[in-house]
Enzyme design. Sequence first.
Site, mmCIF file in Angstrom:
data_model
loop_
_atom_site.group_PDB
_atom_site.id
_atom_site.type_symbol
_atom_site.label_atom_id
_atom_site.label_comp_id
_atom_site.label_asym_id
_atom_site.label_seq_id
_atom_site.Cartn_x
_atom_site.Cartn_y
_atom_site.Cartn_z
ATOM 1 N N LYS A 1 -9.099 12.956 10.320
ATOM 2 C CA LYS A 1 -9.547 11.615 9.891
ATOM 3 C C LYS A 1 -8.364 10.698 9.642
ATOM 4 C CE LYS A 1 -10.639 10.695 5.330
ATOM 5 N NZ LYS A 1 -10.027 9.446 4.916
ATOM 6 N N ASN A 2 -7.377 11.197 8.930
ATOM 7 C CA ASN A 2 -6.282 10.318 8.518
ATOM 8 C C ASN A 2 -5.299 10.006 9.646
ATOM 9 O OD1 ASN A 2 -7.440 10.136 6.063
ATOM 10 N ND2 ASN A 2 -5.999 11.482 4.998
ATOM 11 N N ARG B 1 -10.622 2.623 2.538
ATOM 12 C CA ARG B 1 -9.212 2.356 2.296
ATOM 13 C C ARG B 1 -8.460 2.035 3.595
ATOM 14 N NH1 ARG B 1 -5.492 1.039 -1.453
ATOM 15 N NH2 ARG B 1 -3.470 1.767 -0.781
ATOM 16 N N CYS C 1 -12.047 5.743 -1.589
ATOM 17 C CA CYS C 1 -12.308 6.627 -2.726
ATOM 18 C C CYS C 1 -11.572 6.135 -3.960
ATOM 19 C CB CYS C 1 -11.870 8.049 -2.392
ATOM 20 S SG CYS C 1 -13.012 8.888 -1.295
ATOM 21 N N ARG D 1 -4.794 1.875 -6.493
ATOM 22 C CA ARG D 1 -4.199 2.121 -5.174
ATOM 23 C C ARG D 1 -3.651 0.800 -4.635
ATOM 24 N NH1 ARG D 1 -8.301 5.992 -1.862
ATOM 25 N NH2 ARG D 1 -6.450 6.478 -0.638
ATOM 26 N N PRO D 2 -2.480 0.389 -5.131
ATOM 27 C CA PRO D 2 -1.925 -0.899 -4.708
ATOM 28 C C PRO D 2 -1.457 -0.851 -3.253
ATOM 29 C CG PRO D 2 -0.335 0.275 -6.057
ATOM 30 C CD PRO D 2 -1.575 1.118 -6.034
ATOM 31 N N ILE D 3 -1.221 -2.043 -2.666
ATOM 32 C CA ILE D 3 -0.646 -2.079 -1.312
ATOM 33 C C ILE D 3 0.686 -2.844 -1.334
ATOM 34 C CG2 ILE D 3 -2.831 -1.799 -0.060
ATOM 35 C CD1 ILE D 3 -2.677 -4.852 0.540
ATOM 36 N N ASP D 4 1.343 -2.833 -2.497
ATOM 37 C CA ASP D 4 2.601 -3.584 -2.622
ATOM 38 C C ASP D 4 3.655 -3.114 -1.620
ATOM 39 O OD1 ASP D 4 2.406 -1.252 -4.444
ATOM 40 O OD2 ASP D 4 4.522 -1.666 -4.792
ATOM 41 N N GLN D 5 3.682 -1.821 -1.303
ATOM 42 C CA GLN D 5 4.703 -1.319 -0.379
ATOM 43 C C GLN D 5 4.403 -1.733 1.068
ATOM 44 O OE1 GLN D 5 7.609 0.254 -1.541
ATOM 45 N NE2 GLN D 5 6.665 -0.548 -3.391
ATOM 46 N N ASP E 1 -5.078 15.958 -1.102
ATOM 47 C CA ASP E 1 -6.437 16.018 -0.555
ATOM 48 C C ASP E 1 -7.035 17.425 -0.586
ATOM 49 O OD1 ASP E 1 -6.338 13.331 -0.136
ATOM 50 O OD2 ASP E 1 -6.271 13.404 2.047
ATOM 51 N N ARG F 1 -17.965 10.638 4.851
ATOM 52 C CA ARG F 1 -16.840 9.791 5.259
ATOM 53 C C ARG F 1 -15.796 10.583 6.040
ATOM 54 N NH1 ARG F 1 -13.853 7.029 0.751
ATOM 55 N NH2 ARG F 1 -12.601 6.770 2.609
HETATM 56 C C1 UD1 Z 1 -3.576 8.444 2.374
HETATM 57 C C2 UD1 Z 1 -4.805 9.213 2.776
HETATM 58 C C3 UD1 Z 1 -5.378 9.972 1.594
HETATM 59 C C4 UD1 Z 1 -4.305 10.850 0.986
HETATM 60 C C5 UD1 Z 1 -3.052 10.053 0.696
HETATM 61 C C6 UD1 Z 1 -1.902 10.923 0.220
HETATM 62 C C7 UD1 Z 1 -5.717 7.867 4.538
HETATM 63 C C8 UD1 Z 1 -6.799 6.953 5.000
HETATM 64 N N1 UD1 Z 1 -5.790 8.255 3.272
HETATM 65 O O1 UD1 Z 1 -3.965 7.505 1.394
HETATM 66 O O2 UD1 Z 1 -6.439 10.777 2.075
HETATM 67 O O3 UD1 Z 1 -4.794 11.375 -0.223
HETATM 68 O O4 UD1 Z 1 -2.607 9.359 1.860
HETATM 69 O O5 UD1 Z 1 -1.621 11.906 1.151
HETATM 70 O O6 UD1 Z 1 -4.864 8.281 5.287
HETATM 71 N N2 UD1 Z 1 1.241 3.524 -3.508
HETATM 72 C C9 UD1 Z 1 1.843 2.441 -4.105
HETATM 73 N N3 UD1 Z 1 2.001 1.287 -3.372
HETATM 74 C C10 UD1 Z 1 1.578 1.185 -2.086
HETATM 75 C C11 UD1 Z 1 0.971 2.286 -1.471
HETATM 76 C C12 UD1 Z 1 0.810 3.449 -2.217
HETATM 77 O O7 UD1 Z 1 2.234 2.499 -5.269
HETATM 78 O O8 UD1 Z 1 1.758 0.103 -1.483
HETATM 79 C C13 UD1 Z 1 1.057 4.773 -4.284
HETATM 80 C C14 UD1 Z 1 -0.422 5.161 -4.415
HETATM 81 O O9 UD1 Z 1 -1.014 4.498 -5.498
HETATM 82 C C15 UD1 Z 1 -0.319 6.643 -4.614
HETATM 83 C C16 UD1 Z 1 0.891 7.028 -3.758
HETATM 84 O O10 UD1 Z 1 1.613 5.827 -3.532
HETATM 85 O O11 UD1 Z 1 -0.045 6.942 -5.968
HETATM 86 C C17 UD1 Z 1 0.546 7.631 -2.413
HETATM 87 O O12 UD1 Z 1 -0.356 6.775 -1.739
HETATM 88 P P1 UD1 Z 1 -0.459 6.737 -0.152
HETATM 89 O O13 UD1 Z 1 0.342 7.851 0.398
HETATM 90 O O14 UD1 Z 1 -0.175 5.362 0.318
HETATM 91 O O15 UD1 Z 1 -1.976 7.056 0.075
HETATM 92 P P2 UD1 Z 1 -2.990 6.317 1.027
HETATM 93 O O16 UD1 Z 1 -2.302 5.864 2.264
HETATM 94 O O17 UD1 Z 1 -3.786 5.351 0.245
#
Ligand code: UD1
Length: 455
Positions: free
Chosen positions: A47-48, A118, A142, A147-151, A330, A422
């Site tokens: 899926k991912n 997401r 989920c 779950r910010p997207i700042d990065q 996961d 999902r």
């Molecule tokens: C993806 C997977 C999810 C998996 C996760 C970690 C998908 C669709 N989902 O989620 O199943 O559990 O990877 O392997 O592929 N973070 C920030 N800022 C950002 C982005 C992330 O602080 O801009 C933090 C998140 O809050 C979290 C950590 O980084 O604590 C890891 O998140 P991330 O690896 O980005 O997970 P997702 O891509 O959301």
Amino acid sequence: MNFGFNGNNIKAQQAPNKAQGMWTILEKIVIKGGLPLSGEVLISAAKNAVLPIVAATVLCDEPVILENVPEISDITFALKILRSMGAEIKLLSKNKVMFDTRKITEPRVPYEMAKKMRASSYFLGALLGRFHEAHVALPGGCNLGDRPIDQHLKAFRALGAEEMLDGGEQYVHAERLIGSLVYFDVVTVGATINAMLAAVKADGLTVLEHCAKEPHIVDVANFLNKMGADIIGAGTDTIKIKGVKYLKGIEYSVIPDQIEAGTFMVASAITGGDIIVRNVIPKHLESITQTLRKIGVTVEEFDDSVRVYVESPLKGIKLKTLPHPGFPTDMQPQVSTLLTLAQGSSVVTEEVFDNRFAYAKELRRMGADITVSGKAVMIEGVEKLKGAPVDASDLRAGAALVIAGLAADGVTEIGNIHYIKRGYENIVEKFKGLGADIKYGQYPDYPDCEIKREA
Ligand code: UD1
């Protein structure tokens, strides 16, 4: 299988419109536990990996064919998003889908679609890469904490984009995307992939540092490279992307799902079963395999399959989730569930997300001795779990409850199974194929009953 091509798999759960709003027949999964699993199961595509690859089709200048698209609702939503923007999508045969994104005119993912998952955030990077502009409502998915997207945005800014939030929509645009250095402050799968998508057609060289290294990141890079991108280093801390002008049409087969495989491996162990999990890449399962072995599970590895069974009593362990190659977050709910039936104490610490223990209170309803303490769950092994009505709170929590139900005495009824759908293709059918007593049911237990919930 139709991925919503005629709307069936969306409408199947819905009764006719009544008064205001939609009435819905709520489905559940009903399991009579206690049967050891046996036989073989075939793992679907990851899926991912599929989700960002579907988004990445936006960048392709010719039609693309994906060969093994799993029928899961996240994919149905991703295809709906593409079609809403004007893409042409054809189901060629079972699981084989053609994407022609050349006719996309509107680089926008509205809230109604983005809120479903997401991974809709991947359209930010893909649309920005192609149109130098994207409007994507802040994504749902989920609830695993903040779950910010700042990065993601940091990477887009480094490439020359401006961003602003408007009416709940993230808007990014750039006159020109120019290769740059991006250092991620946290290891993030989503931002690593999104930065690759935005940079693949940027002018010049982009260097991404402190990247996530998950197998799906490598698969997305392989997909892009096969189309003609120039990406090296995916799977390591540093990814280098030289921008290209044109991406050609290809056929591509996505890697198997390590988390689905891990889920079946745990299910075999918890039921005292003996199964072969086929279509896997054992290397991707290393941390799961090692963890299961520590617990006392036997895992035999073959070229593209693993056999999983139990010969001796299971024992409690200490475990921490970490980014790849560490133990995947996961798999945390599923392995914690296994540990509720292992001898002695276990401590499982969640290092990736803030809020991933919602399943613990449901397991307690089934007789587990599991308590949340800050970033960890403390588990004391019990002899038996007992079937109970429980609710999935997210995708992997739902999988954990299925696993618990397979092991428990008596009947377990799991609600909120839209979460499970999902990410798991044919989960009920696959467990049935392994000898489990498992089926779909409806709430309450008489077929004509409809329960109102918000559409
Ligand atoms: C993806 C997977 C999810 C998996 C996760 C970690 C998908 C669709 N989902 O989620 O199943 O559990 O990877 O392997 O592929 N973070 C920030 N800022 C950002 C982005 C992330 O602080 O801009 C933090 C998140 O809050 C979290 C950590 O980084 O604590 C890891 O998140 P991330 O690896 O980005 O997970 P997702 O891509 O959301």
